[in-house]
Structures are given as C-alpha cells and as structure tokens.
Design an enzyme around this catalytic site. Structure first.
Site, PDB file in Angstrom:
ATOM      1  CG  HIS A 162       8.169 -29.226   1.853  1.00 45.42           C
ATOM      2  ND1 HIS A 162       9.031 -30.231   1.470  1.00 45.42           N
ATOM      3  CD2 HIS A 162       8.714 -28.677   2.975  1.00 45.42           C
ATOM      4  CE1 HIS A 162      10.033 -30.311   2.338  1.00 45.42           C
ATOM      5  NE2 HIS A 162       9.862 -29.374   3.255  1.00 45.42           N
ATOM      6  CE  LYS A 188     -10.900   2.454   3.854  1.00 44.72           C
ATOM      7  NZ  LYS A 188     -10.412   3.120   5.055  1.00 44.72           N
ATOM      8  CD  GLU A 203      -3.257   0.067   2.102  1.00 49.45           C
ATOM      9  OE1 GLU A 203      -3.896  -1.004   2.136  1.00 49.45           O
ATOM     10  OE2 GLU A 203      -3.330   0.919   3.000  1.00 49.45           O
TER      11      GLU A 203
HETATM   12  O1  PA5 Z   1      -3.114   1.781   5.869  1.00 46.79           O
HETATM   13  C1  PA5 Z   1      -4.206   2.283   5.640  1.00 46.79           C
HETATM   14  O2  PA5 Z   1      -4.394   3.524   5.688  1.00 46.79           O
HETATM   15  C2  PA5 Z   1      -5.420   1.431   5.325  1.00 46.79           C
HETATM   16  O3  PA5 Z   1      -5.102   0.126   5.036  1.00 46.79           O
HETATM   17  C3  PA5 Z   1      -6.387   1.476   6.509  1.00 46.79           C
HETATM   18  O4  PA5 Z   1      -5.736   1.012   7.650  1.00 46.79           O
HETATM   19  C4  PA5 Z   1      -7.641   0.628   6.264  1.00 46.79           C
HETATM   20  O5  PA5 Z   1      -8.247   0.999   5.059  1.00 46.79           O
HETATM   21  C5  PA5 Z   1      -8.615   0.808   7.417  1.00 46.79           C
HETATM   22  O6  PA5 Z   1      -8.921   2.157   7.604  1.00 46.79           O
HETATM   23  P1  PA5 Z   1      -9.621   2.655   8.931  1.00 46.79           P
HETATM   24  O7  PA5 Z   1      -8.637   2.517  10.036  1.00 46.79           O
HETATM   25  O8  PA5 Z   1      -9.999   4.063   8.676  1.00 46.79           O
HETATM   26  O9  PA5 Z   1     -10.811   1.766   9.150  1.00 46.79           O
END
Ligand code: PA5
Length: 492
Positions: free
Chosen positions: A330, A444, A301
């Site tokens: 394996h 989202k 990410e």
């Molecule tokens: O790293 C990030 O920003 C995302 O992966 C969020 O952690 C994830 O989308 C969850 O978001 P939130 O904490 O607002 O629920």
C-alpha cells in the site's frame, strides 16, 4: 531446518525474454558458480575470511553463555552502543526472535529488552537515556575498530550517565566488544589495536574480541551479535547450530543442495544480464524487518565497489531496498509494478507463524466482510504475497522467493549465514573484494579530521578546501565541472 529458494519467476518463460533468464543461461553459468565456490573456499580455509568458521567456535559460544548466566537478573535493559555492522546484527536477532519493537512483551529482569544507540541524533540519545534505569541497565559498547566517532561519543555519554548513578560499580555494568590486543610489529609495536580495548583495560570493563578476519557486516555470529542476543535470552546454541548446518550446505558443489550458491548465481544473472540494478528485499514477516535492514548493509557495503580485484574502475553495485509485506503493498508496489523495470524482488516468506490467527466466526451480513470470517491471517498474508507476486510477473518484473519453515533461532541463524555466503559468492562472481569498505573509511577519516582527532589534520584541510571550491561553484565563480569532487573521489 528447512530453507528453500524458488527461482521460477526469474525465468524468461515467466518474466519474458527481456527481463528473465533462460534455463540454458543458468546451466551454462554453473561453472562460474563452482569457480566462485572454490575460490571463496580457498580464501576461507586460508583464514582470510572468518565468518564461515564462527558457528563452530564452541569456546566463544560457551564464554558468552557463561558471562550471560553470571549477570542474569541484574538488569532489565541491554543498551548496545554501536553502529553499522556493530549494531544491525543485534537488531536482526532481537526483532527476529523477541519480536518487532512496538509489540515486544514487557521487559523485566527475566525478559530484558534491547536498546540500540546507533545514531547520534541528540534527541534520540536523550530520549533513550530517559527511558532507561541506570540501576537496571547493562551497557555493551561494540566497535571493531574501537574508534568510530559515533560509538565513542555515545559511549562517553552513556558511561557518564551510568557512573553518576552507580559510582565505581558502573565499570562492572559495561562490556566492550572490540579488537583485542596490541600490535606486535613496528611502527605500532606495543600500542593497542583498538582504543576501546585500551579504555576497557584501564577502566576494568569485561571484554569480548572481534576476530580480525571478520568484518563488521559479517560479524553477527561473533560476540558482536551473539553477546547482546544471549543477554536478552536468545538461545545462541540453536542460532549457531542452524548457521553451522547452513555452512555445511554452503560448501557443497551440488547447486540443488547449496541454496546460497544457487541464489547467488540466479541473482548475478538477473542483475548483470538483465540490468536489475535494484534489489528489493521483501519480507512478509514483521520479525524479519530487522534482518532486511541488516541485509541492506551487507549487500550494499560488500558489493558496492569502485574497482575490481585487478584494480580496474567498475563502479559496480546493486542498490538494496527493504520493503515490508503486506504494508508496502500500500506504499511501494504501484511503483514496483508500473515504474521503471530496473528491480529484482526477493520475497522472504515464513511458512508457519505459530501464533493464533483465526478471524473470529462472527458474521455481519456484509459480503465484503463476512467472506473473511473463520479464515486465518496466515492464509491472508500468503494470498497477499501470491497476489503481489502474480502482479509482478504479469508485468514482466522478475522475482524469487526464500521460504523459511518457521522463524526460530535455528532457522534465523541458518538464514543469516545463507545471506552472508550468498554475498561472498556474489563478490567472487563480480571479481571484487566484498570484504573491504574504502568508501566508509573515507567518510570516517573526514569526520575524525573535522572533529580534531590528532593525525587526521590533512583530511580536515582537504574537506575544507573542497567545500570552498563547491561554494564558489555554487555562486557561479568557477567554470562548469570545477569542484565536482572527482579528484577527491579518485584519490581513494
Ligand atoms: O561493516 C563494516 O565494516 C562497517 O559498517 C562497520 O561495521 C561500521 O563502520 C562500524 O565500525 P566499528 O565496528 O569499527 O565501529
């Protein structure tokens, strides 16, 4: 605390000219690393990025410990409701210190377990609820935005389950970890920054804040990871002590000392110059399996980005894969050794497991069995890793190794912080913003639209329009290339 990075199998002298990096290439690139360090340090000191400061926030650590002490013995299960960066850090810590799930010790109020509800698979949620006793469960809802559909939906189900068993007492068994406070500027002046925070305030839940300059995947050492950890008995003082030590090392310009920066530079060279577009994180430790999944998100990410900082289209990214040694020898290693040479492997090793591991001294008169007698599992797992490493090198597959002396709170805290620094430095080397996630936000927003959240109607319209186009293309009623989604992707 000892964490080492060994790069020798990334060298051209070992992996071959086509797949390895020369010492002089590395030496010539030192200035890039130092620039990355200076540039990230400046941003961190300005307060743009908060993760380097977390291990030093004594008040936050004390407040978490105080709360954990005040509720100790009241529960045998901590149920975390959260997803992505709001769940993976807690899993890494639980798995790293309490052990991998199928073999954790019995859970009791003295040694509570962690149940993480991240996915919204209805069967998983129902099975989890059936496995927990509402009278012995503490619920921790975690969402920085306070609005993620999966987390809010699951939380509403869990909250209802708790309230039906406990009535008004339920509120005391719920903690929310989210962005606190209200906006001070128009147009949102006076509104809560997080719907979860608003819910917590109106329902009387205890809250802990996620600092605004700490993104989900960099938040393991904020209340997002530390609160669940403290609630299941992990020593968060030691965890943050290890992380603080690694932070000091990560600001050093000396690349021998600064293991995160050195690792970032080698990984950058091998990825960009030798086109290793897949990184296999390869722990030889079941306890680091949760960390491998946490790392997968951190690397994917943070570094998978369409544009660089100047706005040019780059579509950069290195696909992280998690593999477990020796299990995946394996399962995956055949591919790794003989398949496409597009990967770099990072072994994660633990020097001392600290568990009884001697193979009993009873012989059976069978050569293929008796040679193992009186040896140790530690020696065997080390031999297996060395054998895999050798096979990779013999086939020109570059790899490197991070070795932890042992796996305790101090080392795990340091290792997680090292990975976060390495990722931040890599973002600088690539000249991208490692701290945003427009692709995740796009998904989202479409979900909010499809589920009828007010204000997101246009996303619903857009996705439905595209789906119609794609359906038509599938039936051959549109020319080739129509409805390929490029238009939609380009708009973000
Ligand atoms: O790293 C990030 O920003 C995302 O992966 C969020 O952690 C994830 O989308 C969850 O978001 P939130 O904490 O607002 O629920």
């Amino acid at each position: 605390m000892k964490i080492q990075f060994d790069e020798k199998h990334l060298l051209a002298g070992v992996a071959g000219e086509a797949n390895g990096v020369t010492r002089s290439e590395y030496e010539e690139s030192r200035p890039n690393a130092l620039e990355a360090l200076a540039s990230f340090r400046e941003k961190s000191e300005k307060g743009l990025y908060g993760f380097p400061h977390l291990p030093f926030q004594k008040e936050m650590i004390d407040a978490i410990n105080q709360y954990a002490d005040s509720v100790h013995f009241e529960y045998d299960t901590v149920c975390v409701v959260g997803i992505g960066g709001s769940a993976l850090g807690a899993w890494a810590l639980d798995c790293g210190i309490r052990g991998p799930h199928p073999v954790q010790g019995a859970f009791t109020p003295e040694h509570p377990r962690l149940v993480i509800l991240d996915n919204i698979d209805p069967s998983f949620t129902a099975a989890a609820l059936a496995s927990m006793d509402a009278h012995k469960t503490l619920v921790v809802a975690i969402a920085k935005s306070g609005a993620t559909a999966e987390t809010v939906a699951t939380f509403l189900i869990v909250r209802d389950w708790l309230e039906r068993a406990l009535g008004d007492e339920a509120a005391r068994r719920i903690v929310a970890v989210t962005t606190l406070g209200k906006y001070e500027e128009v147009p949102h002046k006076g509104e809560y920054k997080s719907p979860l925070c608003e819910l917590a305030d109106t329902q009387g839940y205890k809250t802990f804040g996620v600092p605004e300059n700490v993104g989900g995947r960099f938040s393991v050492l904020s209340p997002v990871g530390l609160l669940p950890a403290a609630l299941i008995g992990i020593d968060i003082g030691e965890l943050t002590r290890g992380a603080a030590e690694m932070t000091h090392r990560s600001w050093q310009p000396d690349l021998e000392e600064n293991v995160a920066l050195r690792a970032a530079l080698w990984q950058w060279l091998i990825w960009i110059r030798k086109e290793k577009t897949i990184q296999v994180a390869f722990p030889y430790s079941n306890q680091l399996w949760g960390t491998a999944f946490w790392f997968r998100q951190l690397w994917a990410e943070s570094l998978g980005k369409k544009r660089n900082r100047a706005g040019a289209m780059v579509n950069v990214g290195q696909t992280p894969v998690a593999a477990l040694g020796t299990t995946d020898q394996h399962s995956q290693v055949q591919l790794y050794i003989e398949g496409p040479n597009d990967k770099v492997f990072t072994f994660w090793k633990v020097e001392e497991f600290g568990s009884p591991d001697t193979i009993p001294a009873r012989t059976f008169g069978l050569e293929a069995v008796d040679y193992l007698v009186d040896q140790t599992l530690t020696k065997l797992i080390d031999a297996e890793q060395r054998a895999t490493a050798a096979a990779l090198s013999m086939n020109g597959r570059p790899h490197c190794t991070v070795t932890l002396d042992r796996l305790d709170e101090e080392h795990l805290g340091a290792f997680l912080q090292m990975m976060e620094f390495q990722t931040a430095f890599m973002g600088e080397l690539l000249d991208i913003d490692a701290f945003n996630q427009p692709g995740v936000e796009q998904g989202k927003n479409f979900t909010y639209g499809l589920m009828g959240r007010p204000g997101f109607e246009l996303y619903k319209e857009e996705i439905e329009e595209l789906e119609k186009k794609w359906a038509a293309a599938g039936q051959g009623t549109l020319g080739s290339g129509a409805g390929n989604g490029v238009g939609a992707a380009e708009r973000t």
